[in-house]
Design an enzyme around this catalytic site. Structure first.
Site, PDB file in Angstrom:
ATOM      1  N   ASP A   1       5.113  12.377  23.691  1.00 25.50           N
ATOM      2  CA  ASP A   1       5.342  11.845  25.034  1.00 25.50           C
ATOM      3  C   ASP A   1       4.135  11.073  25.546  1.00 25.50           C
ATOM      4  O   ASP A   1       4.219  10.360  26.545  1.00 25.50           O
ATOM      5  CB  ASP A   1       5.609  12.986  26.029  1.00 25.50           C
ATOM      6  CG  ASP A   1       7.016  13.530  25.896  1.00 25.50           C
ATOM      7  OD1 ASP A   1       7.895  12.763  25.474  1.00 25.50           O
ATOM      8  OD2 ASP A   1       7.217  14.711  26.209  1.00 25.50           O
TER       9      ASP A   1
ATOM     10  N   ARG B   1      22.243  22.010   8.178  1.00 24.79           N
ATOM     11  CA  ARG B   1      22.585  21.910   9.587  1.00 24.79           C
ATOM     12  C   ARG B   1      23.736  22.866   9.940  1.00 24.79           C
ATOM     13  O   ARG B   1      24.629  22.542  10.698  1.00 24.79           O
ATOM     14  CB  ARG B   1      22.934  20.468   9.972  1.00 24.79           C
ATOM     15  CG  ARG B   1      21.710  19.556   9.888  1.00 24.79           C
ATOM     16  CD  ARG B   1      22.022  18.166  10.351  1.00 24.79           C
ATOM     17  NE  ARG B   1      22.973  17.543   9.446  1.00 24.79           N
ATOM     18  CZ  ARG B   1      23.983  16.776   9.833  1.00 24.79           C
ATOM     19  NH1 ARG B   1      24.158  16.501  11.108  1.00 24.79           N
ATOM     20  NH2 ARG B   1      24.805  16.253   8.952  1.00 24.79           N
ATOM     21  N   MET B   2      23.705  24.011   9.308  1.00 25.77           N
ATOM     22  CA  MET B   2      24.704  25.036   9.598  1.00 25.77           C
ATOM     23  C   MET B   2      23.994  26.377   9.573  1.00 25.77           C
ATOM     24  O   MET B   2      22.933  26.543   8.999  1.00 25.77           O
ATOM     25  CB  MET B   2      25.788  25.092   8.510  1.00 25.77           C
ATOM     26  CG  MET B   2      26.588  23.837   8.343  1.00 25.77           C
ATOM     27  SD  MET B   2      27.878  24.098   7.129  1.00 25.77           S
ATOM     28  CE  MET B   2      26.957  24.436   5.657  1.00 25.77           C
TER      29      MET B   2
ATOM     30  N   ASP C   1       5.678  16.818  27.817  1.00 26.70           N
ATOM     31  CA  ASP C   1       4.804  17.868  27.326  1.00 26.70           C
ATOM     32  C   ASP C   1       4.333  17.636  25.903  1.00 26.70           C
ATOM     33  O   ASP C   1       3.273  18.055  25.510  1.00 26.70           O
ATOM     34  CB  ASP C   1       5.462  19.244  27.471  1.00 26.70           C
ATOM     35  CG  ASP C   1       6.862  19.262  26.873  1.00 26.70           C
ATOM     36  OD1 ASP C   1       7.240  18.265  26.223  1.00 26.70           O
ATOM     37  OD2 ASP C   1       7.569  20.271  27.047  1.00 26.70           O
TER      38      ASP C   1
ATOM     39  N   ASP D   1      13.654  14.752  31.916  1.00 29.88           N
ATOM     40  CA  ASP D   1      14.215  15.307  30.696  1.00 29.88           C
ATOM     41  C   ASP D   1      15.409  16.151  31.058  1.00 29.88           C
ATOM     42  O   ASP D   1      15.384  16.885  32.043  1.00 29.88           O
ATOM     43  CB  ASP D   1      13.162  16.153  29.982  1.00 29.88           C
ATOM     44  CG  ASP D   1      12.280  15.297  29.103  1.00 29.88           C
ATOM     45  OD1 ASP D   1      12.807  14.318  28.534  1.00 29.88           O
ATOM     46  OD2 ASP D   1      11.081  15.583  29.013  1.00 29.88           O
TER      47      ASP D   1
END
Lengths: 598, 190, 709
Positions: free
Chosen positions: C546, C387-388, C542, C314
């Protein structure tokens, strides 16, 4: 110059490579089926054979079925060869009116030819009818060699295939190796040998009037056929005069060709390839030597082609060649020193050791042949190994003890060497910190177990058989030479039998029920405790995925691996047999030269 | 088990088929071609004299008279150069029997050609591998020239010339050799 | 860290109990586990019996010789036992430390998954899988489990050594609890996920305790080889007796070789060096893993680690430091850099994310802009919709007015600063009638190409410029990857970044390949693809998402901080939750295999010299000529044989440190590594015993002991 060992060995290897390389291409296409696909008529014959057999040519046998097929095929052969020997007296093509062969000798010979050993307890010219020679022995020369090829094919398929369940079709492999490989090569070689003077006829033996009659003495026999003895118990001798010589006849060339090409080594005559009718000229001798290594070398190249990396094959060839050249060197060196005890008597020592050698071959071609025949599992001899110098006798014995992996028997040499390669890979793989893999296949406990079987079997047979024989009176009775050399004779016999070579320290009287039985066991076990594990490995490997080669993969090509392979072969061979050899040829050598020095 | 039994038929059939091909057809084909193309070689390179077979140029004979060149010692039994019992001596290098045999052969040579000194050529006193070796080395032939010439009343040069005539020097491999039977037949014919 | 206390190799606290244990292991049942040493054990017993016989006057050889050989054979067994016991002792010391955290504690078992359910107090040992327990502030977590309800801070230092408490809560990636850790605040309802004795720690403890350790596949294969060698030499030595009897008869001299000498020869020839140290190597390997704070659930996994061809790493946390940091301000045309910095700092003042803080710090560094208290500011937090994030200054009144339903002109009263991803800001600016200039677009692309994350800052409808957030590649990681490449291992960086960014970071870090915009299913596909091509893949993970990839990978290291699902899917757990550990794990795996290979080669190579010592000694009475093989010119046959036996025993002792520490791994190509190790352990293995045996013989000769035997 042209008799120099360097020249002969060099030329030999050169021509061998020149012939084996193209042959390997043919072999690869023959055995992977692409030849049959390319030439329709070959495919038609193959299919016709399979129809006749009532099997499916496409059947992909598991390793176990493959092994069973080979075993059944061999059972059929054993029965046939045994029966033919027992019945030869009432069968045709028996101009000498030879009678049935004893049960123990017949059994020994059946196993011997079946296992590609061709150990001969009998003397061919006075034992086997022409029919037995052709129909029993020569046939086994073909099919036992084909068996070796089949097994090595299965093993290579194991490396090449990914997650496959089968290792090929035993029937098809046997048929293809015999019909499309051994047969045509044999015809060519047989005719070439005839051109040199090897006989090929079905005539009765000829009688020649001697230019000078021979007067000799022989034990007198009484009316009951038993030798007569005088009052002191010594045999009574009578003087006989012979004015004729019998010239043996028979279909020799056809058998001689396959005897060499199939690394069989079972001669038509007792003296084998030393006999002038089997091996009449230096050129014939050269052809025979070429024939021994031709298919084994081509199979190694084929292995490289088949696994898709010619360097893999070249590496194995390199290891074989280096071992071979080294052994030729030792052999020639040992034989070029005449027996010091004889030189003391007034013999000229410059020509080296000529006892048991033929004049036309000379020292170099005799030494070369000796190494070739025992490096391979041929066992044909053009020199009497029993009369070799001590170290000259050690070399062939040791080459056999290595498992005949220096070129080796047809198929058997390569699969034997691949066993060593797996062993080498196992140790060296660990040394670079990876669980071992060879050609992308992981080597784990199962493979190691099979490798252990294959490598353990022969020392057990050789050392166990020798130990038993030197303790038993029936064993010691066969020895022709006293002292350490008698021990060497027995050791050689079991070495030769267990490794399926067939050559002998021929002084040993091995045509006794004891030796016939013991050596037959050694030959059978020695052959199949290698073949079955090899097939098991093939099956297991075939079922595995093939791993990719990365920079972390141990390269199994190149000088390093060549050295590693040689090291593995030599160390395993040396560690197992040093004590036995020390009590045989090594002490003989020290005695012979120590005695003179003193 | 059943599947193994099913393999019996192909095993036997294949064995029979290959026996036929390699055990019958193959030797007959080779014999046919050989007999047609090179009958002399295929039938044993036989030497004839007046229609009588006197030997084979490939099979050695035993000579022990002073007027003939001697062949290599033969260990075949019961007689030397027995065509039906090819064999070497199989004596090991330390075997006293080997020393006795060589001692005897050297003595025999020294008796029949007295006054000849120097080491005896090895091939004249050691047994060949087959017991049928038709050849001796040129050195072994030359060693005997004086004796043969004397016994036959021929000049030594003449005998040497005959030896040279019957000396084969191979093109590529092997040693120069003298064919004893051919040489002796040549001498006997004169 | 409590359990990775580094003990000296022959630390007294370990060596003394190991000696005792070595004696205890002399029992045949203990020896039977190791076929090679069992043969030595049988030989020791046999020579002891022969020694007694000789002392009673019926000896096959002088009693002094038999007893000396017998004693050294016993030493051989003891030394091997000691090595094993020592390795186990070290492992046990670590295990004991771990186990200390596993003391039985009181558990509060719940009848139903609710904090208010009925509580039954019982011993943690009686908890079973799927039981529900309540853990409150101050409690020790009684078993491994998964949080069903509640949020709490947990002190995991007993396991990880990390002192900062971590937050555990239900759902998501922070739901796994490890037994033995302590809840510091609040409470948790936990579902137990392992029966007693099956938790990760238990499995690990079992593996360092040899008795319960199952042999790993490669160990089994190697044992087969060693057994085969042993059997071969057994046949070699057994056959020597008949050979010798025959030789005596044939030569008419000497006496047959004695059983004692044959036993001595056998023990010298069989691979005792590796046979005696094999299990110590395995235990030491596991113990090294544990020292690295990694719990492997099987020895197979440790071995597989040595074989790994591909490492999936990662990006965040492994290749780069966890957080991106502001690296530069790139103003839009007409704006000064300082203006941009000022606005960016304002927008970030309340932003507690590491990125936000780094912007504040950078502005301060570059322009000495101090963070200032803003009383009239409203901070706009980041949301997934906009997204600000940003700040509205002077808008307090407006906001209040809104609350109080008083209409105020917002625009007149505020500075509206926004920062966010380029696309979000573009949308925002365009919506207000502004222009997202090409120059800014260019700056954004340039930054992305450099592997940075561009953050665009806008005030109102005006774009001020770009803040370049840079991933900071960890120091030294590039050389690490170069080493891996040397080892033949390919590194692949996994990141959610876009290709452009990913490519730049990949280049900077020196990884071989990268997977950009990676989703969990992409990871899985990538692993499968590599495996299909015949490569072994290792990865760390983790999160619960995954888990499929972890299950698919050949070596899967789950972070201890990860979810229970991830830990179950992996075959190792890193207690430190350090993704870089993967590299260390690979090295430990390789080291273990290398040590085995090196000692096997060494052991077999030793035999050459032993033959030269023993064969002439054993047979010289029969064939005096064999003295020619005594190249070492040893004092007498008796000293020759004894020297070989003593050397054989001492070499085990001498190699214990190597077995426990492991052969040093160097990141070299396979061929170079092999050549080096062959030279050291192969050629060295042939030469060393010649020197060793000669020296021992000289010592024995000097003492005059065994003289006349």
């Amino acid at each position: 110059m042209n008799s120099s060992i360097v020249f002969q060995t060099g030329l030999y290897l050169l021509i061998l490579a020149a012939l084996a390389w193209p042959l390997s291409r043919y072999l690869a296409s023959l055995l992977d089926g692409s030849l049959a696909a390319r030439h329709g008529w070959i495919g038609q014959v193959d299919r016709a054979v399979c129809r006749l057999l009532g099997t499916d040519a496409e059947e992909d046998m598991s390793w176990w079925r493959y092994a069973m097929a080979l075993l059944l095929f061999h059972v059929a052969g054993t029965v046939f060869v045994y029966a033919l020997q027992r019945l030869q007296g009432v069968l045709p093509l028996n101009p000498q009116q030879l009678g049935a062969i004893s049960p123990d000798s017949s059994f020994n010979t059946a196993i011997s030819f079946l296992t590609n050993t061709n150990w001969q307890g009998y003397a061919g010219e006075s034992t086997m009818s022409n029919l037995t020679q052709m129909l029993a022995l020569a046939v086994q020369n073909f099919v036992s060699a084909a068996t070796g090829i089949a097994v090595v094919c299965a093993l290579i398929r194991g490396f090449v295939r990914r997650k496959a369940s089968g290792v090929g079709n035993a029937w098809l492999d046997l048929h293809r190796a015999t019909t499309w490989l051994l047969l045509p090569l044999s015809i060519v070689l047989a005719l070439a040998l005839v051109s040199q003077g090897v006989i090929q006829n079905f005539k009765p033996n000829q009688t020649a009037q001697l230019t000078e009659a021979v007067v000799y003495q022989q034990p007198k026999t009484g009316a009951d056929g038993q030798p007569l003895k005088d009052a002191k118990g010594n045999p009574v001798l009578e003087t006989v005069k012979a004015s004729t010589q019998t010239l043996p006849m028979g279909p020799v060339a056809s058998q001689e060709a396959i005897k060499m090409l199939g690394t069989n080594g079972g001669g038509f005559f007792n003296a084998n390839s030393a006999h002038p009718y089997e091996n009449p000229t230096p050129l014939a001798n050269f052809l025979q030597m070429l024939a021994i290594f031709l298919i084994p070398a081509a199979l190694v190249f084929m292995f490289g082609r088949w696994v898709g990396d010619w360097r893999q094959g070249a590496t194995i060839i390199a290891a074989m060649t280096l071992l071979f050249v080294a052994m030729v060197g030792v052999e020639y060196w040992a034989e070029s020193h005449a027996n010091p005890l004889l030189v003391q008597l007034g013999m000229d020592g410059h020509a080296g050791n000529l006892e048991g050698k033929e004049t036309r071959f000379g020292l170099a071609a005799s030494a070369l042949f000796t190494v070739i025949t025992t490096a391979a599992s041929c066992g044909a001899v053009n020199t009497m190994h029993d009369s070799l110098m001590p170290l000259g006798g050690l070399v062939p014995m040791w080459l056999m003890k290595l498992g005949e992996v220096v070129f080796g028997g047809v198929g058997a040499g390569l699969y034997g060497m691949l066993i060593y390669a797996i062993l080498a890979v196992f140790l060296s793989g660990l040394m670079i910190g990876r669980t071992p893999e060879y050609l992308g296949k992981k080597i784990d406990a199962f493979e190691m177990k099979m490798v252990a079987f294959a490598i353990l079997a022969t020392p057990m047979l050789v050392l166990g058989g020798t130990a038993l024989s030197v303790m038993l009176d029936v064993g010691k009775a066969g020895m022709a030479n006293p002292g350490a050399h008698g021990f060497s004779e027995v050791l050689y016999a079991f070495t030769s039998a267990a490794n399926n070579n067939g050559s002998a320290f021929a002084g040993l009287s091995a045509n006794t029920p004891y030796y016939n039985l013991m050596l037959a066991i050694a030959m059978w076990v020695g052959r199949f405790t290698v073949i079955v594990p090899v097939l098991a490995i093939a099956g297991r490997l075939a079922s595995k995925p093939r791993l990719a080669v990365t920079a972390g993969t141990l390269p199994t090509h190149g000088p390093l691996f060549t050295a590693l392979l040689i090291g593995t072969v030599v160390i395993v061979g040396a560690l197992t047999y040093i004590p036995a050899l020390a009590l045989g040829p090594i002490v003989e050598h020290l005695q012979l030269f120590g005695e003179v020095a003193r | 088990m059943m599947s193994t039994l099913k393999m019996v038929r192909p095993a036997v059939t294949l064995f029979a088929l290959l026996t036929l091909v390699t055990g019958v057809v193959y030797p007959l084909v080779v014999a046919g071609v050989a007999q047609a193309v090179m009958p002399g070689k295929a039938n044993g390179s036989v030497l004839q004299h007046n229609g009588q077979i006197v030997g084979s140029s490939l099979i050695g004979q035993h000579f022990e008279g002073p007027g003939y060149f001697w062949s290599r010692p033969s260990a075949t039994g019961p007689m030397p150069n027995n065509g039906l019992a090819s064999s070497g001596s199989n004596l090991g290098p330390l075997n006293p029997a080997l020393q006795d045999a060589v001692k005897g052969r050297i003595a025999a040579l020294k008796t029949i050609q007295p006054g000849q000194y120097g080491a005896v050529p090895a091939d004249l006193v050691t047994a060949s591998a087959s017991g049928l070796d038709p050849h001796i080395s040129p050195a072994a032939a030359l060693y005997q020239v004086h004796r043969v010439a004397q016994a036959r009343g021929l000049p030594e040069e003449e005998v040497i010339a005959r030896v040279r005539r019957h000396t084969d020097t191979p093109l590529l491999f092997g040693e120069p050799v003298v064919n004893v039977l051919e040489l002796n037949l040549d001498l006997a014919a004169s | 860290m409590s359990h990775s206390k580094n003990l000296a190799l022959f630390d007294r606290t370990l060596a003394v109990p190991a000696l005792v244990e070595a004696l205890r292991k002399l029992s045949p049942t203990a020896q039977w586990r190791n076929p090679v040493m069992f043969v030595v054990w049988v030989g020791s017993v046999l020579t002891t019996v022969l020694g007694v016989q000789a002392s009673l006057g019926h000896g096959e050889a002088p009693a002094g010789l038999i007893w000396s050989i017998s004693a050294w054979l016993w030493f051989t067994v003891l030394f091997a036992n000691f090595a094993e016991a020592l390795a186990e002792g070290r492992g046990k010391a670590q295990a004991a430390a771990l186990r200390a955290t596993r003391k039985n504690v009181v558990a509060k078992k719940l009848a139903s998954p609710s904090r208010t359910a009925k509580v039954q107090v019982l011993d943690s040992a009686s908890l079973r899988k799927d039981d529900l327990v309540l853990v409150e502030a101050g409690d020790i977590v009684p078993a491994d489990g998964e949080v069903l309800d509640g949020v709490a801070s947990v002190d995991e230092s007993a396991i990880t050594g990390e002192s900062a408490p971590v937050i555990r809560e239900s759902g998501g990636d922070f739901s796994a609890l490890t037994g033995g850790t302590r809840v510091l605040s609040d409470w948790l309802v936990v579902r137990v996920t392992a029966n007693p004795g099956e938790a990760f720690l238990d499995r690990m403890i079992a593996m360092v305790e040899n008795a319960k350790r199952k042999k790993t596949p490669n160990e089994v294969a190697l044992t087969i080889l060693l057994v085969a060698l042993t059997l071969t030499f057994l046949v070699v030595c057994a056959s020597l007796l008949p050979f010798s009897i025959y030789s005596v008869a044939a030569a008419g001299a000497g006496a047959p070789v004695s059983i004692t000498v044959l036993v001595a020869l056998l023990v010298c020839l069989i691979p005792t060096t590796i046979g005696g140290l094999l299990s110590a190597i395995g235990v030491a390997g596991m113990s090294r893993m544990m020292q690295a704070n990694v719990i492997a659930t099987s020895g197979r996994a440790v071995e597989a680690a040595g074989d790994v061809d591909v490492l999936l790493l990662d990006k965040t946390g492994t290749i780069t430091l966890g957080n991106r940091q502001a690296a530069a301000f790139i103003p839009a045309p007409g704006i000064s850099e300082q203006q941009l910095a000022d606005a960016a700092q304002l927008a970030s003042l309340a932003d507690e994310t590491p990125e936000g803080r780094s912007i504040v710090v950078l502005a301060k560094q570059l322009f000495d802009l101090r963070s200032r208290p803003l009383h009239d500011a409203v901070f706009i937090p980041f949301t997934a919709q906009t997204r600000m994030s940003g700040v509205d200054i002077g808008g307090v009144a407006a906001a209040m007015a809104e609350e109080g339903d008083v209409a105020v002109d917002i625009k007149a009263a505020t500075r509206q600063i926004r920062k966010g991803a380029a696309s979000a800001i573009k949308q925002y600016v365009v919506a207000q009638g502004g222009v997202f200039s090409d120059a800014v677009t260019q700056s954004v692309d340039d930054a992305a190409r450099r592997g940075s994350t561009p953050l665009v800052v806008a005030e109102g409808a005006r774009v001020l410029g770009v803040v370049e957030l840079k991933d900071i590649v960890k120091g030294g990681i590039k050389t690490r990857f170069a080493e891996l490449r040397q080892m033949g291992i390919k590194t692949i960086m996994i990141t959610g970044d876009n290709r452009l960014t990913a490519a730049a970071i990949a280049a900077e870090a020196g990884v071989d390949d990268f997977l950009a915009e990676a989703r969990p299913e992409d990871k899985l596909a990538l692993i499968r693809e590599h495996q299909h091509a015949g490569r072994l893949v290792a990865m760390t993970g983790d999160g619960t998402n995954d888990a499929p990839a972890l299950a698919q990978a050949d070596v899967a290291v789950a972070m201890n901080s990860g979810t229970q699902a991830a830990k179950e899917a992996g075959n190792m757990v890193d207690l430190d939750s350090n993704p870089t550990k993967l590299i260390e794990i690979v090295e430990i795996g390789k080291q273990m295999l290398m040590t085995r290979g090196a000692l096997t080669t060494f052991s077999v190579a030793n035999d050459v010299a032993k033959y030269f010592a023993i064969i002439p000694a054993a047979f010289a009475v029969t064939y005096p000529q064999l003295k020619a093989l005594d190249v070492m010119h040893l004092t007498s046959p008796a000293t020759a044989i004894l020297s070989a036996v003593i050397f054989n025993a001492l070499i085990i002792m001498a190699l214990i440190p190597l077995a426990l520490k492991g052969v040093r791994y160097r990141a070299l190509g396979a061929a170079t590594l092999l050549r080096r190790n062959l030279l050291v352990y192969g050629v060295g293995g042939i030469l060393v015993p010649f020197v060793g045996i000669k020296l021992i013989d000289m010592a024995l000769g000097a003492t005059g002991w065994l003289q006349g035997i």
